[in-house]
Design a protein around this motif. Structure first.
Motif, short mmCIF file in Angstrom:
data_model
loop_
_atom_site.label_atom_id
_atom_site.label_comp_id
_atom_site.label_asym_id
_atom_site.label_seq_id
_atom_site.Cartn_x
_atom_site.Cartn_y
_atom_site.Cartn_z
N ARG A 166 0.48 8.47 -5.80
CA ARG A 166 -0.57 7.97 -5.05
C ARG A 166 -1.64 9.16 -5.04
NH1 ARG A 166 -0.33 3.67 -2.25
NH2 ARG A 166 -1.66 4.28 -0.41
N ASP A 167 -1.28 10.33 -4.93
CA ASP A 167 -2.12 11.52 -4.98
C ASP A 167 -3.00 11.42 -6.30
OD1 ASP A 167 -2.93 13.57 -3.75
OD2 ASP A 167 -1.99 14.90 -5.18
N MET A 168 -2.44 10.90 -7.57
CA MET A 168 -3.20 10.87 -8.51
C MET A 168 -3.91 9.58 -8.64
SD MET A 168 -0.73 12.68 -11.25
CE MET A 168 0.69 12.81 -10.39
N GLY A 169 -4.07 8.72 -7.48
CA GLY A 169 -4.70 7.71 -7.56
C GLY A 169 -4.38 6.41 -7.92
N ALA A 170 -3.04 6.29 -7.66
CA ALA A 170 -2.27 4.95 -8.22
C ALA A 170 -2.19 4.17 -6.91
CB ALA A 170 -0.83 5.33 -8.26
N ASN A 171 -2.59 2.81 -6.96
CA ASN A 171 -2.54 1.84 -5.87
C ASN A 171 -1.19 1.57 -5.78
OD1 ASN A 171 -1.95 -0.11 -7.67
ND2 ASN A 171 -4.02 -0.65 -7.98
N GLN A 172 -1.05 0.73 -4.54
CA GLN A 172 0.36 0.28 -4.33
C GLN A 172 1.03 -0.17 -5.25
OE1 GLN A 172 1.08 0.45 -0.86
NE2 GLN A 172 3.34 0.31 -2.01
N ALA B 192 8.63 12.72 -2.64
CA ALA B 192 7.37 13.42 -3.28
C ALA B 192 6.95 12.44 -4.63
CB ALA B 192 7.67 14.55 -3.71
N LEU B 193 7.77 12.04 -5.21
CA LEU B 193 7.51 11.36 -6.48
C LEU B 193 6.29 10.14 -6.45
CD1 LEU B 193 10.79 11.11 -8.39
CD2 LEU B 193 8.92 12.73 -8.91
N MET C 295 0.46 8.90 5.12
CA MET C 295 1.59 8.56 4.38
C MET C 295 2.69 7.86 5.43
SD MET C 295 1.80 8.90 1.44
CE MET C 295 0.80 9.51 0.16
N GLN C 296 2.93 8.20 6.79
CA GLN C 296 3.75 7.94 7.79
C GLN C 296 3.36 6.60 7.84
OE1 GLN C 296 4.02 10.60 10.89
NE2 GLN C 296 5.66 11.64 9.73
N GLN C 297 2.01 6.48 8.16
CA GLN C 297 1.59 4.95 8.39
C GLN C 297 2.04 4.02 7.17
OE1 GLN C 297 0.05 4.37 11.27
NE2 GLN C 297 0.11 2.05 10.68
N ARG C 298 2.04 4.56 6.27
CA ARG C 298 2.25 3.80 4.92
C ARG C 298 3.71 3.56 4.97
NH1 ARG C 298 3.81 5.73 0.20
NH2 ARG C 298 4.02 4.36 -1.76
N GLU C 299 4.41 4.31 5.04
CA GLU C 299 5.78 4.08 5.05
C GLU C 299 6.22 3.19 6.09
OE1 GLU C 299 8.69 7.12 4.66
OE2 GLU C 299 7.76 7.77 2.98
N ARG C 300 5.66 3.30 7.15
CA ARG C 300 6.05 2.37 8.45
C ARG C 300 5.80 0.93 8.06
NH1 ARG C 300 3.41 5.35 13.20
NH2 ARG C 300 4.79 7.28 12.67
N ARG C 301 4.63 0.65 7.46
CA ARG C 301 4.14 -0.65 6.90
C ARG C 301 5.01 -1.11 5.90
NH1 ARG C 301 0.24 -1.60 3.37
NH2 ARG C 301 -0.23 0.65 3.41
#
Lengths: 357, 284, 266
Positions: free
Chosen positions: C168-174, C162-163, B1-7
């Motif tokens: 993402r936890d439920m599998g949504a991509n970017q 958290a939302l 997650m942190q990696q993702r936020e940084r990016r």
């Protein structure tokens, strides 16, 4: 501290009404000089409204308050010789510990050197290290903040010190420690403390007298032991902790087996019998007691050194029993249980008294 | 997650950052470059000689700088006094009226400054709204209070009022009610509460409001042109004149650099002290 | 220590007085716009709406209106997009240079706009770009895009991290996370930012002055007429621009109110 000495605070027919709601219904109260009085009640009972009027944050709709014979309900808060420790403590975050304590002295124009000397004295009184004088408020722990707030209030040197649930935000162990410290502080300073709280436990540990509030009225004002042993109403009895009620009609109480002596004593009386769970003792099948009860255990809870049982009587009524661990019921849940107590342990709330409340 | 936020942070910040690099920092660097050129040249190809800065010092341009700063300071102080009671009301006293005031004041920000200042000309001029009706009812006329120094400060006060009001209200709303009540309970008078509690605890709002007002007022020009009849020429006006009528880009750039240096110092100092996350209420 | 009724009343009166002070000049402009006389003088003797007819049928005003609208329109759309992403980086994500980035964004807002306009003029000149309404868009954006970012940030600050993680936890991509969670949650902020952007561009003068070249926006034309001799059209056109802003603000407020009312869950 005898009843004959004139009261330090006299509250007379104090009423507070908001738009369509009456928070206080003509309250009367005399507070003795030097006593520790706790005002206890559930939220919405009017205790916060009362204390706000007593310190001058709100104005009463009717009635009067006298402090040593001077009427003070018409005096603004900043001119009253009383002060309050806030629930949030309301320490000034932009001032150091020392500056917070000195604040009331600074307002009165006390010279800096004298102020500091007094602040250091108060740090000693509250058992805070002297080098806390220049500490920032944010660096203090919850208990230390509590002590600073107390020191600030004592620096004011009030006739009466009010407390608005200042311990409610602290964790259990710290609260216990501070309750005792507060009690000691009261003894050492000899000041009059008026403490409002919703926690009866807190009130019992610290206070000389407890005033129980309900819906804008005092239900009972008495020392803790008396309230505990002889509550005037079911509300007070329940508020003081877990309790069993049995209806008594003309000397007969369904579900309660009475000894001959008890029957004679209660003959013809009507009301509610209140019995504390811990005043009950386990009885053998042939054991005797003034009052005895029989039922089946339906739940058990471990409370440290004691065990609490819930049992269902033949009448279907539930009953709570608390015994020492060494007297645990064999078989636990589902086992038959017979308990009893002396007549002196059962308090009768007479019909009329409860109806009035 | 942190990696993702940084990016993602870097990725999402890129468009605006690149845009400002090209359209804000680059032009300022260009102005800095031009300010070192010999006067009246239109390219950066000459040998830097800093003669424009000498002109700024020798030709009395510092007076415009001093006047601009003085008027900005005066307007800031006046606004502090004017806005405090209202900001206090908005933060602590009013209920619905706070919303009315907020909308009412924000609305004025969306009307071109020119139109509002022009409105003051129509209001204050001889034969304007005030003098016209006064003369009509009393038969006595008076001179328009326009085209002088004080009216420029008046214009600055008028235009920048919202920039003082809102930060102040925000600052005062951060003063805990309990602290004020505790001080009152401990014997403080209203005046002592203001001095001991309100002012120190609302200080972040006071600083933000004052710096914002000061910085904006120091770079202002329209008040002097429209209301003041250029009775006092502001530094921003001098910059514009040097660029346009004077056709002296290096001089204009040097003057602009002086203004940028002053405002930049104040602004950067203020911005570096402010914790934006805390001020805007970031969650965790 | 409640504020007494009298002090409250006095404070409200003071607030009304301040509002009066802020709106008094617009009252003058409004009255001037319906005065029949060619040379304005109070008290107004004859009222007429002739100037509005003249203004609305004037080719000059129409050209000005078209340019102002084009600039403000593009600025609005661009600010909403830049502001959306800018705010996520500003408020939402933890990344290395966030604090620096936050400060960079504030600088243009503080910057004197006249100087900024002139600096941009020199910059366009150096790049060989001929100034027109298109360069004005750039100039406006330097100031307005950061403001739009701040407006969206206020919303993004209250965003529960958290939302996105849950999505993402439920599998949504970017892209799905953005479309299903982030955009809908920030939309109110983006809409307000768009409204702010339009209004600020619509009323801006100092940035337009140097960046529009031969084109001219309404505030520029108004300023030119104000300093070089009075035209009876000035108050009229001024009032028309004010009215446009007012309609937009109230339209926006009513829309926001209606959406809040109609949405069942909140």
């Amino acid at each position: 501290m005898t009843d004959s000495s004139p009261p330090i605070l006299r509250i007379n027919a104090l009423t507070k009404t908001f738009d369509d709601f009456t928070a206080l219904h003509g309250i009367n109260l005399n507070v003795r000089d030097g006593e520790f009085l706790a005002i206890v009640g559930p939220s919405g009972s009017g205790k916060t409204t009362l204390i706000r009027i007593l310190v001058g944050m709100d104005e009463p709709s009717d009635g009067a308050v006298w402090l040593r014979g001077t009427r003070i309900d018409v005096v603004p808060a900043n001119k009253r010789p009383t002060c309050m420790v806030f629930q949030s403590l309301a320490l000034f975050p932009h001032r150091s510990v020392g500056q917070n304590i000195e604040f009331p002295l600074k307002l009165r124009g006390v010279a800096p050197a004298e102020r500091k000397a007094r602040a250091l004295e108060l740090l000693d009184t509250l058992r805070l290290p002297r080098d806390y004088y220049s500490k920032r408020i944010q660096q203090c722990s919850g208990g230390e903040k509590q002590r600073v707030a107390l020191a600030r209030a004592l620096a004011f040197d009030p006739e009466i010190l009010f407390f608005d649930e200042p311990l409610s935000a602290l964790d259990y162990r710290l609260r216990k420690t501070l309750e005792k410290e507060l009690k000691d502080l009261h003894r050492r300073t000899g000041k009059t403390f008026i403490y409002i709280t919703h926690s009866l436990e807190e009130a019992m540990v610290m206070s000389d007298r407890i005033a129980i509030m309900k819906a804008g009225r005092f239900e009972q004002i008495a020392p803790a032991e008396e309230i505990y042993a002889r509550p005037v109403s079911k509300f007070v009895a329940e508020f003081m902790g877990e309790v069993n009620f049995f209806d008594l009609v003309k000397g007969a109480a369904p579900g309660v087996a009475l000894s001959a002596a008890a029957s004679a004593a209660l003959a013809g009386q009507t009301g509610t019998l209140t019995i504390r769970p811990e005043s009950l003792r386990k009885l053998t099948a042939e054991g005797v007691a003034d009052l005895s009860f029989e039922g089946i255990v339906t739940a058990e809870y471990l409370l440290g050194s004691r065990i609490q049982y819930r049992m269902t009587l033949a009448t279907g009524q539930e009953m709570i029993v608390e015994v020492l661990r060494e007297n645990a019921v064999e078989g636990g849940i589902g086992a038959a249980l017979r308990v009893g107590c002396d007549l002196s342990a059962a308090h009768l709330i007479a019909e009329a008294a409860d109806a009035a409340a | 997650m942190q990696q993702r936020e940084r990016r993602l942070g870097l990725l999402y910040a890129a468009p605006l950052s690149l845009f400002l690099l090209l359209t804000f920092l680059a032009p300022i660097l260009l102005v800095a470059g031009f300010s070192t050129m010999p006067e009246k040249v239109f390219s950066l190809t000459q040998m830097p000689d800093f003669s424009a800065y000498r002109t700024v010092l020798e030709q009395g341009y510092w007076k415009s700088v001093a006047w601009s700063l003085f008027m900005a300071l005066l307007a800031t102080l006046i606004l502090l006094v004017i806005c405090w009671p209202l900001a206090y009301g908005m933060a602590k006293v009013f209920k619905r009226f706070t919303l009315v005031l907020t909308i009412g004041v924000v609305m004025t920000l969306f009307v071109s400054e020119n139109i509002r200042l022009f409105g003051w000309v129509l209001t204050l001029m001889k034969g304007g709204l005030i003098e016209g009706y006064w003369r009509y009812w009393t038969g006595q006329g008076f001179d328009a209070p326009l085209y002088n120094g004080p009216i420029i400060v008046f214009g600055l006060v008028y235009v920048y009022l919202p920039f003082m009001l809102f930060p102040l209200a925000q600052g005062i709303s951060m003063v805990p009610d309990d602290a004020r009540q505790a001080a009152y309970d401990l014997g403080a008078s209203r005046w002592q509460i203001l001095k001991e509690i309100d002012l120190p605890l609302a200080m972040p709002g006071i600083m933000v409001g004052s710096l914002l007002t000061f910085v904006l007022a120091a770079g202002a020009m329209a008040e002097s042109k429209l209301l003041g009849g250029r009775a006092i020429i502001t530094i921003a006006d001098e910059v514009q004149t040097a660029f346009t009528y004077g056709q002296n880009w290096p001089l204009g750039s040097a003057l602009a650099m002086v203004l940028i240096a002053i405002i930049g110092t104040v602004a950067i100092w203020a911005i570096s002290k402010a914790d934006l996350d805390a001020m805007m209420g970031r969650k965790s | 220590m409640k504020t007494s009724r009298l002090s409250t009343a006095l404070l409200i009166a003071y607030g009304i007085a301040i509002l009066g002070f802020l709106y008094l000049p617009l009252v003058s402009v409004g009255l001037a716009s319906i005065s029949k006389a060619r040379y304005l003088s109070f008290p107004i003797r004859k009222y007429a709406f002739g100037w509005y007819e003249d203004a609305l049928t004037s080719d000059t005003v129409r050209d000005l209106l078209v340019i102002s609208l084009k600039v403000a329109g593009v600025v609005t759309v661009a600010s909403m997009v830049i502001g959306f992403f800018g705010a996520l980086a500003f408020a939402r994500y933890n990344w290395r240079f966030r604090k620096t980035y936050q400060k960079l964004i504030l600088l243009p807002i503080f910057f004197p706009q006249t100087v900024l306009g002139l600096a941009l003029l020199m910059w366009f000149n150096a790049l060989g770009v001929v100034p027109s309404w298109k360069t004005a868009i750039i100039a406006h954006l330097v100031w307005i895009a950061p403001i739009a970012t701040l407006v969206v940030s206020i919303r993004a600050f209250s965003f529960d991290a958290a939302l996105e993680e849950a999505a993402r936890d439920m599998g949504a991509n970017q892209w799905q996370t953005l479309r299903e969670v982030t955009i809908p949650l920030l939309m109110p902020g983006v809409t307000s930012a768009g409204l702010f952007a339009f209004l600020l561009s619509w009323g801006n003068f100092p940035l337009s002055l140097f960046s529009t070249g031969a084109d001219s926006t309404l505030p520029e034309w108004l300023f030119a007429k104000m300093v070089s001799g009075y035209s009876p059209l000035v108050p009229t056109v001024g009032m028309l621009t004010v009215a446009t802003s007012a309609v937009l603000v109230f339209g926006g407020l009513i829309l926001a109110w209606a959406i809040r009312r109609l949405r069942p869950e909140s």
